[in-house]
Design a protein around this motif. Structure first.
Motif, PDB file in Angstrom:
ATOM      1  N   SER A  20       1.064  -1.155   0.050  1.00  0.00           N
ATOM      2  CA  SER A  20       0.432   0.620  -0.068  1.00  0.00           C
ATOM      3  C   SER A  20       0.812   0.892   0.042  1.00  0.00           C
ATOM      4  N   ARG A  21       0.253   2.704  -0.619  1.00  0.00           N
ATOM      5  CA  ARG A  21       0.864   3.740  -0.457  1.00  0.00           C
ATOM      6  C   ARG A  21       0.919   4.438   1.020  1.00  0.00           C
ATOM      7  N   TYR A  22      -0.236   3.915   1.218  1.00  0.00           N
ATOM      8  CA  TYR A  22      -0.488   4.695   2.547  1.00  0.00           C
ATOM      9  C   TYR A  22      -0.746   3.694   3.793  1.00  0.00           C
ATOM     10  N   PRO A  23      -1.102   4.262   4.772  1.00  0.00           N
ATOM     11  CA  PRO A  23      -1.004   3.590   6.092  1.00  0.00           C
ATOM     12  C   PRO A  23      -2.633   3.297   6.326  1.00  0.00           C
ATOM     13  N   CYS A  24      -2.143   2.348   6.648  1.00  0.00           N
ATOM     14  CA  CYS A  24      -3.600   1.674   7.395  1.00  0.00           C
ATOM     15  C   CYS A  24      -4.460   2.706   8.366  1.00  0.00           C
ATOM     16  N   ALA A  25      -5.852   2.787   8.187  1.00  0.00           N
ATOM     17  CA  ALA A  25      -6.816   3.677   8.717  1.00  0.00           C
ATOM     18  C   ALA A  25      -6.512   3.487  10.106  1.00  0.00           C
ATOM     19  N   LEU A  26      -6.572   2.011  10.845  1.00  0.00           N
ATOM     20  CA  LEU A  26      -6.120   2.105  12.058  1.00  0.00           C
ATOM     21  C   LEU A  26      -5.422   2.452  12.737  1.00  0.00           C
ATOM     22  N   ASN A  27      -3.845   2.336  11.867  1.00  0.00           N
ATOM     23  CA  ASN A  27      -2.436   2.861  12.130  1.00  0.00           C
ATOM     24  C   ASN A  27      -2.787   4.723  12.811  1.00  0.00           C
ATOM     25  N   VAL A  28      -3.248   5.256  11.878  1.00  0.00           N
ATOM     26  CA  VAL A  28      -4.055   6.368  12.606  1.00  0.00           C
ATOM     27  C   VAL A  28      -4.247   6.864  13.798  1.00  0.00           C
ATOM     28  N   ALA A  29      -5.400   5.984  14.209  1.00  0.00           N
ATOM     29  CA  ALA A  29      -6.218   6.325  15.737  1.00  0.00           C
ATOM     30  C   ALA A  29      -4.898   5.599  16.337  1.00  0.00           C
ATOM     31  N   ARG A  30      -4.401   4.768  16.148  1.00  0.00           N
ATOM     32  CA  ARG A  30      -3.477   4.721  17.055  1.00  0.00           C
ATOM     33  C   ARG A  30      -2.599   5.690  17.969  1.00  0.00           C
ATOM     34  N   ASP A  31      -1.681   5.858  16.082  1.00  0.00           N
ATOM     35  CA  ASP A  31      -1.021   7.237  16.849  1.00  0.00           C
ATOM     36  C   ASP A  31      -0.984   8.422  17.386  1.00  0.00           C
ATOM     37  N   PHE A  32      -2.419   8.432  16.982  1.00  0.00           N
ATOM     38  CA  PHE A  32      -3.412   9.941  17.782  1.00  0.00           C
ATOM     39  C   PHE A  32      -3.312   9.089  19.493  1.00  0.00           C
ATOM     40  N   LYS A  33      -3.765   7.649  19.841  1.00  0.00           N
ATOM     41  CA  LYS A  33      -3.615   7.527  20.931  1.00  0.00           C
ATOM     42  C   LYS A  33      -2.319   7.541  21.972  1.00  0.00           C
ATOM     43  N   ILE A  34      -1.393   6.726  21.144  1.00  0.00           N
ATOM     44  CA  ILE A  34       0.261   6.589  21.495  1.00  0.00           C
ATOM     45  C   ILE A  34       0.726   8.175  21.652  1.00  0.00           C
ATOM     46  N   LYS A  35      -0.323   8.956  20.992  1.00  0.00           N
ATOM     47  CA  LYS A  35       0.502  10.692  21.599  1.00  0.00           C
ATOM     48  C   LYS A  35       0.131  11.214  22.597  1.00  0.00           C
ATOM     49  N   GLY A  36      -1.239  10.601  23.468  1.00  0.00           N
ATOM     50  CA  GLY A  36      -2.431  10.961  24.443  1.00  0.00           C
ATOM     51  C   GLY A  36      -2.785  11.920  23.959  1.00  0.00           C
ATOM     52  N   GLU A  37      -3.190  12.155  22.318  1.00  0.00           N
ATOM     53  CA  GLU A  37      -4.236  12.662  21.775  1.00  0.00           C
ATOM     54  C   GLU A  37      -5.305  11.856  22.135  1.00  0.00           C
ATOM     55  N   LYS A  38      -7.050  12.946  21.781  1.00  0.00           N
ATOM     56  CA  LYS A  38      -8.027  11.958  21.424  1.00  0.00           C
ATOM     57  C   LYS A  38      -7.554  12.078  19.557  1.00  0.00           C
ATOM     58  N   VAL A  39      -8.888  10.912  19.053  1.00  0.00           N
ATOM     59  CA  VAL A  39      -8.670  10.590  17.716  1.00  0.00           C
ATOM     60  C   VAL A  39     -10.016  11.650  17.518  1.00  0.00           C
ATOM     61  N   PRO A  40      -9.217  12.654  16.714  1.00  0.00           N
ATOM     62  CA  PRO A  40     -10.436  13.053  15.879  1.00  0.00           C
ATOM     63  C   PRO A  40     -11.793  12.337  15.340  1.00  0.00           C
ATOM     64  N   LEU A  41     -12.959  13.003  15.242  1.00  0.00           N
ATOM     65  CA  LEU A  41     -14.375  12.502  14.577  1.00  0.00           C
ATOM     66  C   LEU A  41     -14.266  13.303  13.128  1.00  0.00           C
ATOM     67  N   ALA A  42     -14.484  12.740  12.496  1.00  0.00           N
ATOM     68  CA  ALA A  42     -15.882  12.875  11.088  1.00  0.00           C
ATOM     69  C   ALA A  42     -16.370  13.308  11.208  1.00  0.00           C
ATOM     70  N   THR A  43     -17.230  14.062  10.709  1.00  0.00           N
ATOM     71  CA  THR A  43     -18.691  14.035  10.198  1.00  0.00           C
ATOM     72  C   THR A  43     -19.314  14.565   9.569  1.00  0.00           C
ATOM     73  N   VAL A  44     -19.824  15.388   8.906  1.00  0.00           N
ATOM     74  CA  VAL A  44     -20.945  15.453   7.424  1.00  0.00           C
ATOM     75  C   VAL A  44     -21.784  16.782   7.700  1.00  0.00           C
ATOM     76  N   CYS A  79     -15.330   5.194  13.106  1.00  0.00           N
ATOM     77  CA  CYS A  79     -14.505   6.226  13.163  1.00  0.00           C
ATOM     78  C   CYS A  79     -13.036   6.761  13.771  1.00  0.00           C
ATOM     79  N   THR A  80     -12.043   6.121  12.980  1.00  0.00           N
ATOM     80  CA  THR A  80     -10.750   5.615  13.609  1.00  0.00           C
ATOM     81  C   THR A  80     -10.184   7.544  12.685  1.00  0.00           C
ATOM     82  N   GLY A  81     -11.048   8.632  12.084  1.00  0.00           N
ATOM     83  CA  GLY A  81     -10.753   9.564  12.135  1.00  0.00           C
ATOM     84  C   GLY A  81      -9.780   9.862  11.188  1.00  0.00           C
TER      85      GLY A  81
END
Length: 100
Positions: A20-44, A79-81
């Protein structure tokens, strides 16, 4: 398109590797959590959404679905943010908000 490549690989027998050229979306959420940040939420924003489904069809995100009036909606639990859906929205109807 990447979704077709994935479908082909799943339907084949034997070992398959997809790079893949892009990271897994599940890793995005994990990265936020590792940094101690809240995972953002997409809204429509239903006012901006025109129901084109360009955020749903090519993306294949399990958090995205259609409302009865064919507009996009996002399940906050799934949503993984990653905001990949927002990149596909031609009307900028998807934005990032903070989870409560």
């Amino acid at each position: 398109d990447s979704l077709n490549i994935l479908k082909e690989a799943v339907n084949e027998t034997g070992v398959r590797v997809i790079v893949s050229r892009y990271p897994c979306a599940l890793n995005v959420a994990r990265d936020f959590k590792i940094k101690g940040e809240k995972v953002p939420l997409a809204t429509v924003d239903a006012e901006k959404c025109i129901g084109c489904n360009l955020c749903i069809d090519p993306v294949g995100c399990p958090a995205l679905s259609k409302t009865d009036d064919k507009k996009a909606e996002i399940d906050p639990i799934l949503c993984t943010g990653c905001m990949y859906c927002a990149e596909h929205c031609p009307k900028d109807a998807i934005s990032m908000t903070e989870r409560k």
